[in-house]
Design an enzyme around this catalytic site. Sequence first.
Site, short mmCIF file in Angstrom:
data_model
loop_
_atom_site.label_atom_id
_atom_site.label_comp_id
_atom_site.label_asym_id
_atom_site.label_seq_id
_atom_site.Cartn_x
_atom_site.Cartn_y
_atom_site.Cartn_z
N ARG A 273 0.86 -1.19 0.00
CA ARG A 273 0.00 0.00 0.00
C ARG A 273 0.90 1.24 0.00
NH1 ARG A 273 -3.40 -2.70 -1.67
NH2 ARG A 273 -5.40 -3.28 -0.77
N HIS B 260 -1.05 0.33 -9.55
CA HIS B 260 -1.76 -0.61 -8.67
C HIS B 260 -2.25 -1.80 -9.50
CE1 HIS B 260 -4.07 -1.07 -4.66
NE2 HIS B 260 -3.82 -2.26 -5.19
P1 NDP Z 1 -1.57 -11.48 5.00
O1 NDP Z 1 -2.52 -10.98 6.01
O2 NDP Z 1 -1.67 -12.91 4.55
O3 NDP Z 1 -0.07 -11.28 5.52
C1 NDP Z 1 0.35 -10.15 6.18
C2 NDP Z 1 1.77 -10.36 6.73
O4 NDP Z 1 2.23 -9.14 7.30
C3 NDP Z 1 1.81 -11.41 7.84
O5 NDP Z 1 2.98 -12.17 7.75
C4 NDP Z 1 1.82 -10.55 9.09
O6 NDP Z 1 2.45 -11.14 10.23
C5 NDP Z 1 2.64 -9.37 8.63
N1 NDP Z 1 2.40 -8.21 9.48
C6 NDP Z 1 1.22 -7.56 9.72
N2 NDP Z 1 1.40 -6.57 10.61
C7 NDP Z 1 2.72 -6.60 10.94
C8 NDP Z 1 3.50 -5.83 11.83
N3 NDP Z 1 2.98 -4.84 12.57
N4 NDP Z 1 4.81 -6.14 11.95
C9 NDP Z 1 5.34 -7.17 11.22
N5 NDP Z 1 4.65 -7.93 10.36
C10 NDP Z 1 3.34 -7.64 10.23
O7 NDP Z 1 -1.67 -10.50 3.75
P2 NDP Z 1 -1.39 -10.81 2.21
O8 NDP Z 1 -0.04 -11.41 2.09
O9 NDP Z 1 -2.53 -11.55 1.60
O10 NDP Z 1 -1.42 -9.34 1.58
C11 NDP Z 1 -0.55 -8.33 2.02
C12 NDP Z 1 -0.97 -6.98 1.46
O11 NDP Z 1 -0.66 -6.88 0.07
C13 NDP Z 1 -2.46 -6.70 1.51
O12 NDP Z 1 -2.85 -6.25 2.80
C14 NDP Z 1 -2.63 -5.63 0.45
O13 NDP Z 1 -2.53 -4.36 1.02
C15 NDP Z 1 -1.45 -5.84 -0.49
N6 NDP Z 1 -1.89 -6.24 -1.83
C16 NDP Z 1 -1.53 -5.47 -2.92
C17 NDP Z 1 -1.90 -5.82 -4.20
C18 NDP Z 1 -1.47 -5.04 -5.38
O14 NDP Z 1 -1.93 -5.29 -6.50
N7 NDP Z 1 -0.57 -4.09 -5.24
C19 NDP Z 1 -2.72 -7.02 -4.45
C20 NDP Z 1 -3.02 -7.79 -3.26
C21 NDP Z 1 -2.62 -7.38 -2.00
P3 NDP Z 1 1.87 -12.48 10.91
O15 NDP Z 1 2.25 -13.59 9.94
O16 NDP Z 1 2.59 -12.56 12.18
O17 NDP Z 1 0.39 -12.29 11.01
#
Ligand code: NDP
Length: 316
Positions: free
Chosen positions: A231, A279
């Site tokens: 994002r 995006h």
């Molecule tokens: P997930 O929820 O599967 O994974 C999120 C990861 O981030 C997890 O490993 C989580 O840790 C980690 N995380 C969250 N908060 C923190 C923090 N405070 N400190 C450290 N690590 C953190 O999400 P996705 O992988 O499915 O998607 C990620 C993002 O990608 C989406 O939220 C979206 O914004 C973006 N996206 C962008 C797209 C584009 O076209 N540009 C398309 C699709 C998605 P933990 O494993 O411990 O929970």
Amino acid sequence: MGTADGTAVLLSTKANAMADWAEALRALDPTLEIRLFPDAGDPAAIEAAVVWTEHDMAELRRYPNLKLIVSMGAGVDHLLRPPGPPPGVPVARLVDERLTQGMTEWVLLNVLRFHRQDPEYRAQQAARVWRELPAPDTAARRVGILGLGALGAAAARALRGLGFPVMGWSRRPKALEGIECFHGAEGLSAMLPRTDILVCLLPLTPQTRGIVGRDLLQSLPRGAYVINGARGGHVVDADLLHALDTGQVAGAALDVFEPEPLPADHPYWSHPKVFVTPHAASITIPRSAAPQVVENIHRVRAGRPLINLVDLAAGY
Ligand code: NDP
């Protein structure tokens, strides 16, 4: 539930995608009564809403029998910002193989672009220069991934498969074969100084907003690369531009911005070290994502636990 013969589902996104979603959902469960926003019909009949970024969460408070909200993408930051979803209504997101594949491809494209000195070779071509640059050493190019969720873990595995040493950072401890895993603030401090290419695949939450800012960028080795497919709010633009201009960061590939569309006068557009995509890193394919949405509608109808549920307290 809903009408006599099925569940009424409100669909809301840009018109063309809305039609594809409607077709994909109906094909899986013809009893679903699909209402295309803004033609919601009787608000009391709507029990599930499938929405994307442009939908106003305050509007969803109009449906007194709403039992499920589904994001048409992996991210849910747009749904959680104030006023947020109506209290008590669960929110699900997409975890989809093809969405994941799309992001993996975009990450590989950009890691390889920088690793294989493509910007330098393009510049040489423009100047008709025939000059071999030092051989890129995959085994020595360390990639650090912020976020090891559905997208981060898949990108990590693909990069590992190509022979890059891969590290990843998450909120909670994780173990992924062949990937060096870090978590928490200490883990981040340990990972950054060893990261030659940083890939951000975090969800946008109050904890992660602005994370790619001055401190983080300064902690990278000089000449590192930054790739953001998550994002726009993760990056502090002024800090990244400064890091690019001072050579602390050698190049950046950015798919997401704040605001979007990226304004026409934004310095990223013409920056020689920045690669912009609109995006488009990974775009939901309704046909591929619809089965999990229908599954959740059936689950909510049967009172069974939902899949791909968002943890509203954690914000993702
Ligand atoms: P997930 O929820 O599967 O994974 C999120 C990861 O981030 C997890 O490993 C989580 O840790 C980690 N995380 C969250 N908060 C923190 C923090 N405070 N400190 C450290 N690590 C953190 O999400 P996705 O992988 O499915 O998607 C990620 C993002 O990608 C989406 O939220 C979206 O914004 C973006 N996206 C962008 C797209 C584009 O076209 N540009 C398309 C699709 C998605 P933990 O494993 O411990 O929970």
